[in-house]
Scaffold this active site. Structure first.
Site, mmCIF file in Angstrom:
data_model
loop_
_atom_site.group_PDB
_atom_site.id
_atom_site.type_symbol
_atom_site.label_atom_id
_atom_site.label_comp_id
_atom_site.label_asym_id
_atom_site.label_seq_id
_atom_site.Cartn_x
_atom_site.Cartn_y
_atom_site.Cartn_z
ATOM 1 N N ARG A 194 -1.489 8.891 0.703
ATOM 2 C CA ARG A 194 -2.930 9.109 0.521
ATOM 3 C C ARG A 194 -3.322 10.559 0.300
ATOM 4 O O ARG A 194 -4.241 10.849 -0.446
ATOM 5 C CB ARG A 194 -3.675 8.610 1.755
ATOM 6 C CG ARG A 194 -3.849 7.158 1.710
ATOM 7 C CD ARG A 194 -4.692 6.658 2.845
ATOM 8 N NE ARG A 194 -4.611 5.216 2.750
ATOM 9 C CZ ARG A 194 -5.034 4.377 3.659
ATOM 10 N NH1 ARG A 194 -5.593 4.830 4.756
ATOM 11 N NH2 ARG A 194 -4.921 3.090 3.489
ATOM 12 N N HIS B 19 -9.506 9.060 2.783
ATOM 13 C CA HIS B 19 -9.133 7.927 1.933
ATOM 14 C C HIS B 19 -9.483 8.299 0.504
ATOM 15 O O HIS B 19 -10.583 8.773 0.230
ATOM 16 C CB HIS B 19 -9.886 6.670 2.362
ATOM 17 C CG HIS B 19 -9.295 5.417 1.812
ATOM 18 N ND1 HIS B 19 -9.373 5.100 0.475
ATOM 19 C CD2 HIS B 19 -8.590 4.418 2.397
ATOM 20 C CE1 HIS B 19 -8.743 3.948 0.273
ATOM 21 N NE2 HIS B 19 -8.255 3.514 1.415
ATOM 22 N N ARG C 132 -1.163 9.112 8.495
ATOM 23 C CA ARG C 132 -0.987 7.721 8.931
ATOM 24 C C ARG C 132 -0.560 6.852 7.759
ATOM 25 O O ARG C 132 -1.143 6.911 6.677
ATOM 26 C CB ARG C 132 -2.303 7.189 9.494
ATOM 27 C CG ARG C 132 -2.247 5.740 9.933
ATOM 28 C CD ARG C 132 -3.596 5.303 10.429
ATOM 29 N NE ARG C 132 -4.557 5.396 9.367
ATOM 30 C CZ ARG C 132 -4.962 4.368 8.620
ATOM 31 N NH1 ARG C 132 -4.501 3.152 8.852
ATOM 32 N NH2 ARG C 132 -5.836 4.534 7.662
ATOM 33 N N GLU D 91 0.857 -1.186 0.000
ATOM 34 C CA GLU D 91 0.000 0.000 0.000
ATOM 35 C C GLU D 91 0.892 1.234 0.000
ATOM 36 O O GLU D 91 2.107 1.139 0.202
ATOM 37 C CB GLU D 91 -0.947 0.001 1.222
ATOM 38 C CG GLU D 91 -2.005 -1.090 1.132
ATOM 39 C CD GLU D 91 -3.024 -1.091 2.262
ATOM 40 O OE1 GLU D 91 -4.124 -1.563 2.045
ATOM 41 O OE2 GLU D 91 -2.705 -0.625 3.382
ATOM 42 N N HIS E 262 -11.627 9.308 6.636
ATOM 43 C CA HIS E 262 -11.327 7.896 6.918
ATOM 44 C C HIS E 262 -10.742 7.672 8.307
ATOM 45 O O HIS E 262 -11.197 6.797 9.033
ATOM 46 C CB HIS E 262 -10.350 7.419 5.847
ATOM 47 C CG HIS E 262 -9.998 5.965 5.917
ATOM 48 N ND1 HIS E 262 -10.946 4.975 5.865
ATOM 49 C CD2 HIS E 262 -8.790 5.338 6.023
ATOM 50 C CE1 HIS E 262 -10.343 3.786 5.931
ATOM 51 N NE2 HIS E 262 -9.042 3.986 6.044
HETATM 52 C C1 SIN Z 1 -7.533 0.304 2.889
HETATM 53 O O1 SIN Z 1 -7.788 -0.885 2.830
HETATM 54 O O2 SIN Z 1 -7.315 1.009 1.911
HETATM 55 C C2 SIN Z 1 -7.549 0.957 4.224
HETATM 56 C C3 SIN Z 1 -6.396 0.544 5.009
HETATM 57 C C4 SIN Z 1 -6.096 1.584 6.028
HETATM 58 O O3 SIN Z 1 -6.795 2.581 6.117
HETATM 59 O O4 SIN Z 1 -5.104 1.427 6.721
#
Ligand code: SIN
Length: 533
Positions: free
Chosen positions: A288, A242, A383, A125, A348
């Site tokens: 993000r 998000h 975060r 990610e 988020h």
């Molecule tokens: C996601 O699955 O994109 C969210 C994961 C997160 O917010 O840490």
């Protein structure tokens, strides 16, 4: 102007229940704390049910340096970099190192993560320098984790779990928290819970914003209760949006996990053009806040209110790798194997919260906080993806262990009679007030901010407070509306003095980071705001 308590009460006449410990909220942080307190008479209360926790709804996974070649040091570096200069190095050290131990413990206790032949499968990610995210049944980490922890908790004879219990207020005597005023929604009664220590693990505040990934009961109540009782809150100006939530009129803002982009999903604007490589070398896996603002740019550029996720390049079997996302989109006639998914950003995760030390201790005696409601300093201004479940696991357990040290104490008394300073009754449409707060926050205190719109929001909140705080409500919707008003106005007041852009706090009027003045934290309590290095 802000009332001390939300209702009039007299502890002398209310029913009272005693226990050793009370845990408020039962996501990963609350249950991790409660399991450390299993040898004591401990109660865990949920505002709703387990499926209404953010943990249950988590999709991406848990970040942890368990992979070959990965190290806690590398996880530490990525977390610090994402925190944009104000994450606490000690807190992050604890997170990445104890995180490995706690995750091993979960695996040894029987929780099964995805993988083959004894090797975990890691996904990637944004902001991570390697694939580091463990997951369960594809995108179903949250519900699996919750049912695992919940069944452990319910099998402990000393742990009592209650649903539909709402924390109205905390009570104190001689500067220590000694009680909690609880509304029991099943039996429609208010009672006082007395305990040796209280652990707030009630989650964040996504519903302060019109668009959010959070379940509808996540309204910042625990933070408001702690603030009204005198606790310090920190970093409130940092709220993470998000980038990709499902966007179709009438459909909920269902999360489309970042792991979809980690596995090869591509963002395209309404003209079908890929745009993320123009913004960041990491493209779709940029931090993000960068992806979120790029999406906003392209919504403006194309005059639309969403962009699209194209999953056609993902080699995996999509219904198997992302079963929840697949079936959710299918409900709305979108087959993710063939069609692009309309997405837009939504609130988020709250980096700010009740200020704690490394053991979950707040500024109030006998009050602990852990998980999203707390500000341990682990996230700084942004975060790192999938760090929050790990935080709940590590710091929830720490808070539980620290609270256990109070087990030898006597339960304090709290003889309090409080009369709400009420004027003649006025009509307030609670739902309308909540809607107004959410749309003002979204428009004026959302992804992009600037002085004039923040000032307008502060003025509006002040106007609304003048009459809303004079009303004594007797229902949860009313309590939530007041709590939302309190936390929303504090976020706005914290966003105004930070005249720079850092992490998720983006100021159109101050687009650069100002390290000489603002590598600092804004702390607030009933005594006002202060700045801390
Ligand atoms: C996601 O699955 O994109 C969210 C994961 C997160 O917010 O840490």
């Amino acid at each position: 102007m802000i009332p001390e308590f939300l209702i009039s009460f007299n502890t002398g006449t209310l029913p009272c229940e005693e226990m050793d410990f009370l845990v408020i909220g039962g996501g990963i942080a609350g249950l991790s704390a409660a399991l450390e307190l299993k040898s004591f008479n401990t109660a865990v209360i949920y505002k709703d049910g387990i499926s209404e926790t953010c943990t249950y709804n988590a999709q991406g996974g848990i970040a942890c340096a368990l992979g070959r070649g990965d190290t806690p040091r590398s996880h530490w570096e990525d977390t610090m970099a994402t925190g944009c200069g104000i994450a606490d190095p000690e807190a992050v050290e604890i997170l990445v190192n104890e995180g490995v131990d706690r995750m091993r413990h979960l695996v040894e206790s029987g929780l099964v993560f995805d993988g083959t032949k004894g090797e975990f499968h890691f996904t990637r990610e944004g902001g991570h320098s390697c694939s580091r995210i463990l997951h369960i049944e594809g995108d179903s980490v949250g519900r699996n984790l919750m049912s695992f922890l919940y069944s452990k908790a319910t099998s402990e004879k000393n742990l009592k779990i209650f649903h539909s219990h709402f924390l109205i207020d905390l009570l104190s005597a001689e500067n220590r928290i000694t009680g909690a005023l609880i509304y029991d929604g099943k039996n429609k009664r208010i009672f006082v819970a007395r305990a040796k220590a209280f652990i707030l693990a009630a989650g964040g505040a996504g519903n302060l914003f019109q668009e959010t990934t959070n379940p509808s009961g996540i309204t910042g109540d625990g933070m408001s209760v702690a603030y009204r009782r005198g606790a310090e809150l920190a970093d409130l100006e940092f709220y993470q949006f998000h980038p990709t939530t499902f966007y179709l009129a009438g459909a909920p803002r269902f999360l489309i996990s970042e792991s979809v982009r980690g596995e090869g999903g591509i963002l395209k604007n309404a003209r079908g053009e890929r745009f993320m490589p123009d913004y960041h070398v990491s493209g779709e896996l940029a931090p993000r806040d960068v992806v979120t603002r790029a999406i906003i740019d392209h919504m403006k550029l194309t005059g639309t209110n969403c962009v699209y996720l194209d999953l056609s390049g993902i080699k995996d079997n999509l219904p198997k790798r992302f079963p929840q996302i697949y079936s959710f989109c299918m409900n709305y006639g979108i087959d993710i194997r063939k069609s692009m998914v309309p997405v837009r950003p939504a609130a988020h995760y709250f980096m700010g919260g009740i200020k704690t030390d490394m053991w979950g201790k707040t500024s109030l005696e006998n009050l602990f906080a852990c998980g999203e409601i707390a500000c341990t300093g682990v996230h700084g201004a942004n975060r790192l993806a999938s760090n929050s479940l790990l935080e709940g696991l590590v710091f929830g357990s720490r808070a539980g262990r620290k609270a256990a040290e109070k087990s030898g104490m006597k339960i304090g008394r709290n003889d309090i009679k409080y009369n709400f300073p009420q004027r003649a009754d006025i009509l307030i449409d609670r739902e309308d007030l909540k809607r107004s707060i959410r749309s003002l926050m979204w428009r004026n205190v959302g992804i992009e901010r600037e002085e004039a719109v923040l000032t307008t929001a502060i003025r509006k909140f002040d106007d609304w407070k003048k009459y809303a705080f004079l009303k004594e409500f007797s229902d949860i919707t009313g309590f939530e509306a007041l709590n939302m008003l309190i936390i929303s106005s504090l976020i706005t007041e914290a966003a105004s003095p930070r005249k720079e852009s850092r992490g998720t706090h983006f100021r159109r009027d101050y687009p650069a980071e100002n390290n000489s003045e603002w590598k600092k934290h804004i702390i607030v309590s009933r005594n006002g705001f202060r700045i801390q290095d």
